[in-house]
Design a protein around this motif. Structure first.
Motif, PDB file in Angstrom:
ATOM      1  N   VAL A  13      39.455  42.403  20.876  1.00 15.43           N
ATOM      2  CA  VAL A  13      40.722  41.824  20.419  1.00 15.43           C
ATOM      3  C   VAL A  13      41.806  41.984  21.477  1.00 15.43           C
ATOM      4  N   PHE A  14      41.842  43.174  22.103  1.00  7.60           N
ATOM      5  CA  PHE A  14      42.848  43.413  23.133  1.00  7.60           C
ATOM      6  C   PHE A  14      42.638  42.477  24.324  1.00  7.60           C
ATOM      7  N   SER A  15      41.384  42.199  24.665  1.00 11.19           N
ATOM      8  CA  SER A  15      41.097  41.275  25.766  1.00 11.19           C
ATOM      9  C   SER A  15      41.578  39.867  25.438  1.00 11.19           C
ATOM     10  N   ARG A  16      41.398  39.464  24.202  1.00  6.82           N
ATOM     11  CA  ARG A  16      41.899  38.141  23.797  1.00  6.82           C
ATOM     12  C   ARG A  16      43.425  38.092  23.847  1.00  6.82           C
ATOM     13  N   MET A  17      44.074  39.190  23.501  1.00  5.67           N
ATOM     14  CA  MET A  17      45.531  39.241  23.595  1.00  5.67           C
ATOM     15  C   MET A  17      45.981  39.145  25.059  1.00  5.67           C
ATOM     16  N   ILE A  18      45.225  39.785  25.943  1.00  8.71           N
ATOM     17  CA  ILE A  18      45.550  39.714  27.375  1.00  8.71           C
ATOM     18  C   ILE A  18      45.478  38.277  27.868  1.00  8.71           C
ATOM     19  N   MET A  19      44.414  37.560  27.501  1.00  8.89           N
ATOM     20  CA  MET A  19      44.252  36.184  27.963  1.00  8.89           C
ATOM     21  C   MET A  19      45.313  35.265  27.359  1.00  8.89           C
ATOM     22  N   THR A  20      45.690  35.531  26.108  1.00  8.48           N
ATOM     23  CA  THR A  20      46.771  34.752  25.495  1.00  8.48           C
ATOM     24  C   THR A  20      48.090  34.986  26.221  1.00  8.48           C
TER      25      THR A  20
ATOM     26  N   ILE B 224      45.139  38.071  36.549  1.00  8.54           N
ATOM     27  CA  ILE B 224      44.355  38.394  35.347  1.00  8.54           C
ATOM     28  C   ILE B 224      43.206  37.404  35.166  1.00  8.54           C
ATOM     29  N   ARG B 225      43.507  36.123  35.243  1.00  5.45           N
ATOM     30  CA  ARG B 225      42.491  35.111  34.986  1.00  5.45           C
ATOM     31  C   ARG B 225      41.450  35.062  36.107  1.00  5.45           C
ATOM     32  N   LEU B 226      41.887  35.230  37.343  1.00  6.15           N
ATOM     33  CA  LEU B 226      40.937  35.240  38.454  1.00  6.15           C
ATOM     34  C   LEU B 226      40.032  36.461  38.388  1.00  6.15           C
ATOM     35  N   THR B 227      40.606  37.619  38.096  1.00  8.87           N
ATOM     36  CA  THR B 227      39.812  38.848  38.011  1.00  8.87           C
ATOM     37  C   THR B 227      38.797  38.751  36.884  1.00  8.87           C
ATOM     38  N   ARG B 228      39.226  38.248  35.731  1.00  6.35           N
ATOM     39  CA  ARG B 228      38.302  38.114  34.609  1.00  6.35           C
ATOM     40  C   ARG B 228      37.155  37.171  34.957  1.00  6.35           C
ATOM     41  N   ALA B 229      37.474  36.027  35.553  1.00  6.29           N
ATOM     42  CA  ALA B 229      36.435  35.056  35.904  1.00  6.29           C
ATOM     43  C   ALA B 229      35.461  35.638  36.928  1.00  6.29           C
ATOM     44  N   ASN B 230      35.985  36.372  37.910  1.00  7.00           N
ATOM     45  CA  ASN B 230      35.108  36.957  38.923  1.00  7.00           C
ATOM     46  C   ASN B 230      34.237  38.066  38.342  1.00  7.00           C
ATOM     47  N   VAL B 231      34.790  38.855  37.432  1.00 12.11           N
ATOM     48  CA  VAL B 231      34.014  39.916  36.786  1.00 12.11           C
ATOM     49  C   VAL B 231      32.875  39.316  35.973  1.00 12.11           C
ATOM     50  N   ARG B 232      33.162  38.260  35.215  1.00 16.15           N
ATOM     51  CA  ARG B 232      32.110  37.605  34.427  1.00 16.15           C
ATOM     52  C   ARG B 232      31.031  36.990  35.326  1.00 16.15           C
ATOM     53  N   GLU B 233      31.421  36.605  36.529  1.00 17.87           N
ATOM     54  CA  GLU B 233      30.452  36.026  37.460  1.00 17.87           C
ATOM     55  C   GLU B 233      29.606  37.100  38.140  1.00 17.87           C
ATOM     56  N   VAL B 234      30.190  38.266  38.405  1.00 20.73           N
ATOM     57  CA  VAL B 234      29.491  39.323  39.135  1.00 20.73           C
ATOM     58  C   VAL B 234      28.571  40.133  38.222  1.00 20.73           C
ATOM     59  N   LEU B 235      28.964  40.345  36.979  1.00 19.54           N
ATOM     60  CA  LEU B 235      28.205  41.218  36.076  1.00 19.54           C
ATOM     61  C   LEU B 235      26.720  40.845  35.936  1.00 19.54           C
ATOM     62  N   PRO B 236      26.346  39.559  35.821  1.00 18.45           N
ATOM     63  CA  PRO B 236      24.916  39.249  35.655  1.00 18.45           C
ATOM     64  C   PRO B 236      24.103  39.303  36.956  1.00 18.45           C
ATOM     65  N   MET B 237      24.712  39.591  38.083  1.00 21.37           N
ATOM     66  CA  MET B 237      24.002  39.545  39.356  1.00 21.37           C
ATOM     67  C   MET B 237      23.012  40.704  39.477  1.00 21.37           C
ATOM     68  N   ASP B 238      22.017  40.504  40.323  1.00 21.45           N
ATOM     69  CA  ASP B 238      20.912  41.455  40.425  1.00 21.45           C
ATOM     70  C   ASP B 238      21.349  42.818  40.932  1.00 21.45           C
ATOM     71  N   PHE B 239      22.276  42.860  41.901  1.00 17.63           N
ATOM     72  CA  PHE B 239      22.653  44.166  42.461  1.00 17.63           C
ATOM     73  C   PHE B 239      23.364  45.030  41.427  1.00 17.63           C
ATOM     74  N   VAL B 240      24.052  44.409  40.456  1.00 23.74           N
ATOM     75  CA  VAL B 240      24.683  45.181  39.386  1.00 23.74           C
ATOM     76  C   VAL B 240      23.614  45.713  38.435  1.00 23.74           C
TER      77      VAL B 240
END
Length: 326
Positions: A126-133, A204-220
């Motif tokens: 919920v807090f993350s959704r508030m951040i994006m709003t 905020i939006r760039l960091t969130r998008a990059n985190v969502r992109e990096v998390l599924p990668m093999d090195f993580v």
């Protein structure tokens, strides 16, 4: 690296030349600065004398060539309004704008990256959704309105912070800075916050998008499989790879923050170069306007070079590609 720097310098020179042509001839088409500088009570003899002294009796192409000749010799002309060298006026006001832009960028990094990281790691929270709003509001609300609301809230209603000016300053390296004094810091908070809100939302939006992109990668996944602590995985693997594209964006955004600080400086009466250029535009002070644009172009080119170097240091793949191409 030297070849890239040389290409950037040549491109910068071409951009500078094109910019001076556009601004010089564009201001000529907008209006005559003599009408602004000379009052209606001046007789025709004095009017013609002033026009000749300023060089406005010459064709516009000859005025431009005279400007280029002076620029090659380090003379960018005197301000029509202040009767001082235009470059001197710009550099007198530029430290205040640089200080404001640095403060805004620091706020954007300190607030935007942690909030964006949190929103990326826990997207359904919920807090993350508030951040994006909140980031959407930061993009949508106009800067001048936010500035007025900040003044109404923290200066008029609560009386916590001053509403304008730069406050007390202290000297460092021959330049006066506000952040070196308590009173200066109090004057810096509101304009820096107002200028940083759009940048905070962007980070905020760039960091969130990059985190969502990096998390599924093999090195993580491999780091987690090794049994590393979750905090170490986030800081060493997720955050580090998230910062690579952010460096490029923040470098360019710093330049735009300096170039477009004029609204914030006007609202908070901050004595920077943005307020100077606004006054110069109103007075059609051509030397100051052209000089300011040249300084901003040089600043953008320098920032691009710094960003390129940092990008190569942060991302080994860029260094390898550059070595292979060489």
């Amino acid at each position: 690296m030297s070849g890239a720097i040389l290409r950037s310098v040549l491109q910068a020179l071409a951009v500078l030349l094109l910019m001076t042509v556009i601004v010089f001839f564009g201001l000529h088409m907008i209006g005559n600065p003599v009408d602004t500088l000379i009052g209606p009570d001046v007789d025709q003899v004095d009017r013609l004398r002033i026009i000749k002294e300023l060089g406005f009796d010459q064709p516009i192409w000859r005025q431009y060539l005279a400007f280029l000749n002076g620029a090659l010799h380090g003379n960018l002309g005197n301000s029509f309004v202040y009767n001082e060298p235009a470059i001197k006026l710009i550099f007198q006001r530029l430290p205040a704008t640089l200080e404001l832009a640095f403060a805004a960028l620091i706020l954007a990094v300190l607030i935007g990256i942690p909030l964006g990281l949190l929103a990326g790691l826990f997207p359904e929270n919920v807090f993350s959704r508030m951040i994006m709003t909140g980031s959407i509001l930061g993009f949508s609300l106009p800067t001048f309105w936010i500035g007025l609301m900040l003044i109404m809230a923290f200066s008029v209603s609560l009386g916590w912070l001053p509403s304008g000016g730069r406050g007390e300053t202290a000297g460092l390296f021959g330049v006066q800075w506000s952040w070196l004094t308590v009173d200066g810091l109090r004057h810096l908070i509101l304009p820096a916050l107002n200028l940083s809100l759009f940048k905070i939302s962007l980070v905020i939006r760039l960091t969130r998008a990059n985190v969502r992109e990096v998390l599924p990668m093999d090195f993580v996944k491999f780091a987690r499989a090794k049994g590393l602590a979750p905090l170490r995985v986030v800081l060493m693997y997720v955050l580090r790879n998230t910062l690579i594209p952010l460096v490029t964006i923040l470098g360019l955004e710093f330049g735009s923050t300096i170039a477009f600080a004029v609204v914030t400086e006007s609202i908070f009466a901050w004595p920077g170069s943005g307020k100077l250029i606004l006054d110069s535009i109103n007075a059609l002070d051509r030397p100051v306007i052209v000089t300011y644009m040249m300084v901003i172009v040089c600043l953008f080119v320098t920032l691009n070079l710094i960003v390129d170097v940092l990008y190569k240091l942060l991302d080994p793949r860029v260094r390898v590609e550059a070595e292979v191409a060489a």
